[in-house]
Scaffold this active site. Structure first.
Site, PDB file in Angstrom:
ATOM      1  N   CYS A  68      -5.010  10.289   0.522  1.00  0.00           N
ATOM      2  CA  CYS A  68      -5.452   8.770   0.675  1.00  0.00           C
ATOM      3  C   CYS A  68      -4.486   8.059  -0.270  1.00  0.00           C
ATOM      4  CB  CYS A  68      -6.832   8.519   0.658  1.00  0.00           C
ATOM      5  SG  CYS A  68      -7.615   8.575  -0.992  1.00  0.00           S
ATOM      6  N   ALA A  88      -5.739   8.464  -3.883  1.00  0.00           N
ATOM      7  CA  ALA A  88      -5.078   9.732  -4.454  1.00  0.00           C
ATOM      8  C   ALA A  88      -3.408   9.191  -5.028  1.00  0.00           C
ATOM      9  CB  ALA A  88      -5.072  10.822  -3.578  1.00  0.00           C
ATOM     10  N   ARG A 103      -4.624  17.099 -11.822  1.00  0.00           N
ATOM     11  CA  ARG A 103      -3.154  17.169 -11.419  1.00  0.00           C
ATOM     12  C   ARG A 103      -2.319  17.630 -12.855  1.00  0.00           C
ATOM     13  NH1 ARG A 103       1.003  13.657  -9.737  1.00  0.00           N
ATOM     14  NH2 ARG A 103       1.970  14.780  -8.156  1.00  0.00           N
ATOM     15  N   HIS A 136       1.133   5.091  -3.469  1.00  0.00           N
ATOM     16  CA  HIS A 136       2.087   4.997  -4.467  1.00  0.00           C
ATOM     17  C   HIS A 136       2.891   3.410  -4.475  1.00  0.00           C
ATOM     18  CE1 HIS A 136       2.914   9.291  -3.038  1.00  0.00           C
ATOM     19  NE2 HIS A 136       2.031   9.158  -3.899  1.00  0.00           N
TER      20      HIS A 136
END
Lengths: 500, 513
Positions: A72, A75, A106, A205
């Site tokens: 999503c 994220a 991550r 992003h």
């Protein structure tokens, strides 16, 4: 050292037909547009020859109930772009889960004193309760910022990563951020990355990039003496140390990396970015937006590069050097020559062990295309690839990498991926944690290509050696030959090769 | 050049090479604008003080490093314990990617679940269409016997009503009318994963039991394990014990096979789990036992409402907790506890007696879900240890009171403190100001181990950075043996490490301990 081969397009077309036949009609019609076979391109020649066309629909909504592998917007922002900025506190604003599941997963490596001046592997959450939903969370957010300032005074800023409920209940995180930023004289960035926005990580992003533009750039006087060889590395998240294995090369060819976004980054590195001469972008998908902005507003040029595998590293280093002229170009040739023996040794050690092995990829960001040549450098063949959240421009770029007949799958579903892998039986699959165990159960070697399967770095020459070793140990482990009980079937003849 | 083909350096040694050290030092100096070292050191020291602890524990709004997850994770885990059941989580799709990853990272196994993939338009118009289409797709693609629907917080905030939505989906033939689609509303902003477990389990039982005639089968027992990252080992161990006793039982929600499928060339999306027929039949059981009280409060209430006797335990681990469970089972079923089990008990006691000198007086900090913390505190006290800090981020005041009562019942619990609702950053302060010998928790505790030097023993979900522990039982006498050995290994390893300096501590580096 481009590898010449062609994939079995007919088999792949049949597999696509088979999976589509299993869907309800409506879903089959929608999924059909996301699956295709790379075809030989018409355009040939030029510096970057287009090898094929990968014509699929992308960046549209996932179909409900099919087991998409996507994440999503949260994220994409907290997990990818902002989370690695190490000297800021990132609040997962909303209920506890999002921050919990993404906590430390991550592998964005950094150096610092965690909990004191760096905060990368910590989970800060506003842990929303029912009353916060009913009455709103703005007051709570104010108090959270106060408590952060009290307990972590050395933080250099705060981001507020909105989770789903924030946008739905109408909280004004911008107003709170503005007020508190003024009060503490610090950068506080509200990011509207609620998980329901957009169709995947990708919009997250973009939103995170926009937040840099709107809440970081031009907010402070940045004292910094710019140099002629200043570059920013954009879109390297330093997974397993990737950015470090890249930086060392850029410095060796005579450049000064004044900012790395956002692996191992500090806020200062983001603030000064517009003063650089060139933006070098690795993960185009997650950070092209801010590069375009810096180009338009500050005149900072940008170029894409690829530090996976020696073929791409050499080409990229030369392209980067060309931007800076003969002096850097000369150094670059020396650096390439310096690493040549390492490259030759790695390839001569591993290529005979891997030659001809087939690989299927399913990843996000840049990797479905960027890592292809690294495998080919080891003599391996890419038979299928696809993006979790790619856009049309990603698939266009993929045409520079994949060969005719390659199976292309966008936003693949769990069902499709399983059937494709079963049908193709590649020697290796590179994808994520959710795909790892189903694939291994089938007896097919697997490497996680998000986290580098807890290894890395894979960037740069130092990383390529590790990559080659990891691919070898995955494929040539003896466990794959033990799957069949001997009283059921004859065991396959040993194909494992002991580590050297 | 640090890297070579002959000896490939992984990240840890690679970045310790001089080239990288220098590069990173210069990056920091020239580009990071760091705080002066002294200020960082001072602040680091300050966080170890009582003054910092008081500020830290006084936090009201900010939560740092919590030891809990959100409701739908528990719902997805619960659904995994039933035959060919697919979890369908209604709401944003990113959540489902997170649950699947989280479970896979712990179990090292596939974790399947689907999402209704709601986006902005669904936030405005509601997610009915997503659910209707989604159920049809799931049903056709993944061939489930049951689809268990839960919700993310997005669907909860906009107020989607699962009951009517599922009805609608059936009206539109997404799934056959008689296909089982139990559901639970699992808002992430209420409770934690253990409540999501409770809600989903109750939803499934209600789906099958509501309106059905109950004919009690005397002596038969339902066992509900609760959210348990060690279900693979624990469930099998408990079933072994019940089989040894010859009890007639139904294990409701058994994910032990689902999260432990073999590697033989076939990927099994579904494996094992409580059969749907067994769930139906379980209505007739005389009693339902929950192995984790705080995971099953609503479910047990419901079992009581349908007329079953109920009893709950706190993750029965160690001697007395296992005794109690077995005696309860024996009382309800009328079956005696066989001699073989008494011998197993004796073997655990034997091991505890053999090792008691190494355990007596050791101080522990324990965190995790409420029932687990209760269980560990109890077992630690049985070994002569002292549970100094008992912390559950999702612990309630009722849990706090119950645990305090337990601690008060033993001289080994007299100095113990119970921390309900606190997080692991609070634990950091506790460990600095009131240190202990050992920390019991999960992988997240490794940051506490690093910062405070307290050795960490990983005994509860999630365990990401050690492999396969969850395959071994912690419950029962056999499980107790495992826990005991794990604790002892940690103690002995530390002792060996601290006495292994040649020329300095040759004398304490004993061959026999």
């Amino acid at each position: 050292m481009s590898l010449e081969y062609e994939n079995d397009g007919a088999l792949h077309a049949k597999l696509i037909e088979e999976v589509l036949s299993q869907y309800p009609d409506k879903a089959a019609k929608r999924r059909k547009k996301h699956l295709s076979i790379a075809k030989s391109g018409d355009e040939a020649g030029g510096e970057s020859e287009i090898l094929s066309e990968c014509d699929v629909k992308s960046n549209i909504k996932s179909i409900p109930g099919v087991m998409t592998i996507r994440g999503c917007a949260y994220a994409g922002s907290k997990g990818v772009v902002w989370g690695p900025v190490k000297d800021m506190v990132h609040i997962s604003h909303g209920p506890v889960g999002c921050g919990q599941y993404s906590w430390s997963q991550r592998r964005n490596y950094y150096v610092g004193t965690t909990g004191i001046d760096t905060f990368g592997t910590m989970q800060f959450t506003s842990d929303f309760q029912e009353k916060d939903i009913v009455f709103g969370g703005d007051k709570k957010l104010e108090q959270i910022i106060d408590e952060i300032e009290m307990l972590f005074p050395l933080n250099n800023g705060i981001t507020v990563q909105s989770e789903c409920p924030i946008g739905l209940i109408g909280d004004d995180t911008e107003a709170v951020s503005r007020k508190k930023a003024k009060e503490y004289g610090k950068t506080i960035v509200p990011v509207r990355c609620e998980g329901f926005r957009g169709v995947s990580q990708s919009l997250g992003h973009h939103i995170a990039n926009d937040a840099i533009r709107d809440w970081v750039f031009d907010k402070k006087d940045v004292e910094f003496e710019a140099g002629a060889y200043d570059v920013n590395v954009i879109g390297d998240y330093n997974i397993g140390g990737d950015a470090w294995a890249s930086r060392i090369l850029l410095e060796e060819i005579g450049l000064r990396v004044v900012g790395n976004w956002s692996g191992d980054a500090t806020l200062a590195e983001i603030e000064r970015a517009p003063k650089a001469k060139l933006n070098l972008i690795h993960c185009y998908r997650s950070m092209n937006y801010i590069c375009r902005h810096m180009e338009e507003k500050y005149g900072v040029a940008w170029m894409e590069y690829n530090f996976f595998g020696p073929s791409q590293i050499e080409t990229s280093l030369r392209n980067i050097a060309k931007h800076f002229g003969p002096e850097i170009e000369e150094k670059t040739e020396k650096v390439i020559a310096k690493y040549r023996p390492l490259v030759d040794a790695v390839i001569s050690k591993y290529r005979p062990r891997l030659e001809g092995n087939t690989v299927m990829l399913y990843v996000g960001g840049l990797r479905p295309r960027h890592v292809i040549t690294a495998y080919e450098d080891l003599g391996m063949v890419i038979v299928g690839t696809g993006y979790e959240f790619g856009h049309n421009d990603d698939y266009q770029r993929t045409g520079h990498y994949v060969k005719n007949g390659t199976l292309i799958y966008d936003d693949v579903t769990g069902y499709e991926l399983e059937k494709f892998i079963e049908g193709v039986r590649p020697n290796l699959v590179g994808s994520g944690i959710k795909e790892k165990y189903p694939v291994q159960k089938m007896g097919i070697p697997f490497r996680q290509m998000h986290s580098w399967d807890y290894s890395g770095p894979y960037h740069g020459y130092d990383g390529f050696a590790i990559f080659a070793r990891d691919v070898d140990l995955a494929i040539n482990n003896p466990v794959w030959d033990l799957y069949q009980a001997p009283w059921k079937e004859r065991p396959p003849s040993g194909r494992a090769i002991a580590a050297e | 050049m640090p890297q070579s083909a002959e000896k490939i350096l992984d990240h840890a040694p690679l970045f310790r090479e001089p080239e990288y050290r220098q590069m990173l030092a210069e990056k920091k100096l020239h580009f990071e604008c760091p705080h002066p070292d002294q200020i960082v050191t001072d602040q680091g020291e300050f966080t170890k003080t009582w003054e910092y602890r008081e500020k830290n524990l006084a936090r009201e709004a900010l939560v740092i490093n919590p030891a809990k997850a959100c409701q739908p994770l528990g719902a997805v885990f619960a659904a995994a314990g039933f035959e060919r059941t697919m979890s369908f989580v209604h709401g944003s799709q990113g959540c489902v990617a997170y649950y699947r990853s989280h479970l896979s990272r712990h179990f090292k196994e596939p974790a399947s679940a689907v999402s209704s993939s709601m986006t902005e338009d669904a936030a405005v118009f509601g997610g009915l269409k997503n659910l209707v289409d989604g159920l049809a797709n799931t049903y056709q693609l993944y061939d489930p016997k049951m689809i268990a629907v839960s919700t993310t917080c997005m669907a909860e905030v906009i107020g989607d009503d699962l009951h009517s939505f599922i009805q609608n989906a059936k009206d539109e033939n997404s799934v056959p009318r008689d296909f089982d689609v139990p559901f639970a509303h699992t808002p992430a902003f209420v409770g934690s994963h253990i409540d999501g477990y409770d809600g989903m389990l109750k939803g499934i039982l209600e789906h099958f039991w509501k309106g059905q005639q109950r004919t009690e089968t005397k002596g038969s027992i339902n066992v509900i394990p609760g959210f348990d990252g060690f279900c693979v080992g624990n469930n099998r161990e408990l079933k072994r014990l019940l089989d040894m006793m010859g009890v007639s039982y139904t294990f409701i929600q058994d994910a032990s096979d689902q999260f432990d499928t073999p590697s033989d060339g076939e990927y099994r999306m579904y494996d094992g789990g409580t059969k749907i027929e067994e769930v139906r039949g379980a209505l007739d059981a005389e009693a339902t036992l929950s192995l984790q009280h705080y995971n099953t409060r609503k479910t047990l209430d419901y079992c009581g409402q349908v007329g079953q006797a109920t009893a709950s335990f706190h993750y029965p681990l160690g001697v007395q907790a296992t005794d109690e469970l077995l005696m309860k089972v024996s009382a309800i079923s009328g079956k005696e506890i066989p001699e073989a089990i008494r011998l197993e008990r004796g073997r655990l006691i034997d091991a505890m007696a053999d090792s008691q000198s190494w355990l007596h007086g050791k101080k522990y900090a324990i965190y995790g879900d409420p029932d687990f913390v209760y269980a560990m505190a109890r077992f630690v006290m049985e070994t002569g240890g002292e549970p100094t800090h008992c912390l559950a981020t999702n612990g309630t005041s009722a849990w706090e009171a119950e645990l305090k009562e337990l601690l008060a019942s033993s001289p080994f619990g007299k100095d113990a403190q119970v921390w309900a609702g606190k997080d692991l950053w609070a634990m950091r302060s506790l460990l600095f100001t009131e240190p202990v010998d050992l920390l019991i928790g999960n992988s997240y505790g490794k940051y506490l181990e690093r910062d405070t030097g307290t050795p960490l023993i990983r005994l509860t979900f999630p365990i990401f950075d050690r492999h396969h522990h969850h395959r071994f039982a912690l419950m029962g006498y056999q499980g107790g043996l495992r826990v005991l050995t794990t604790i002892l290994d940690k103690i002995f390893d530390k002792l060996d490490r601290e006495t292994s300096q040649t020329g300095v501590t040759d004398y304490s580096y004993d061959l026999t301990r």
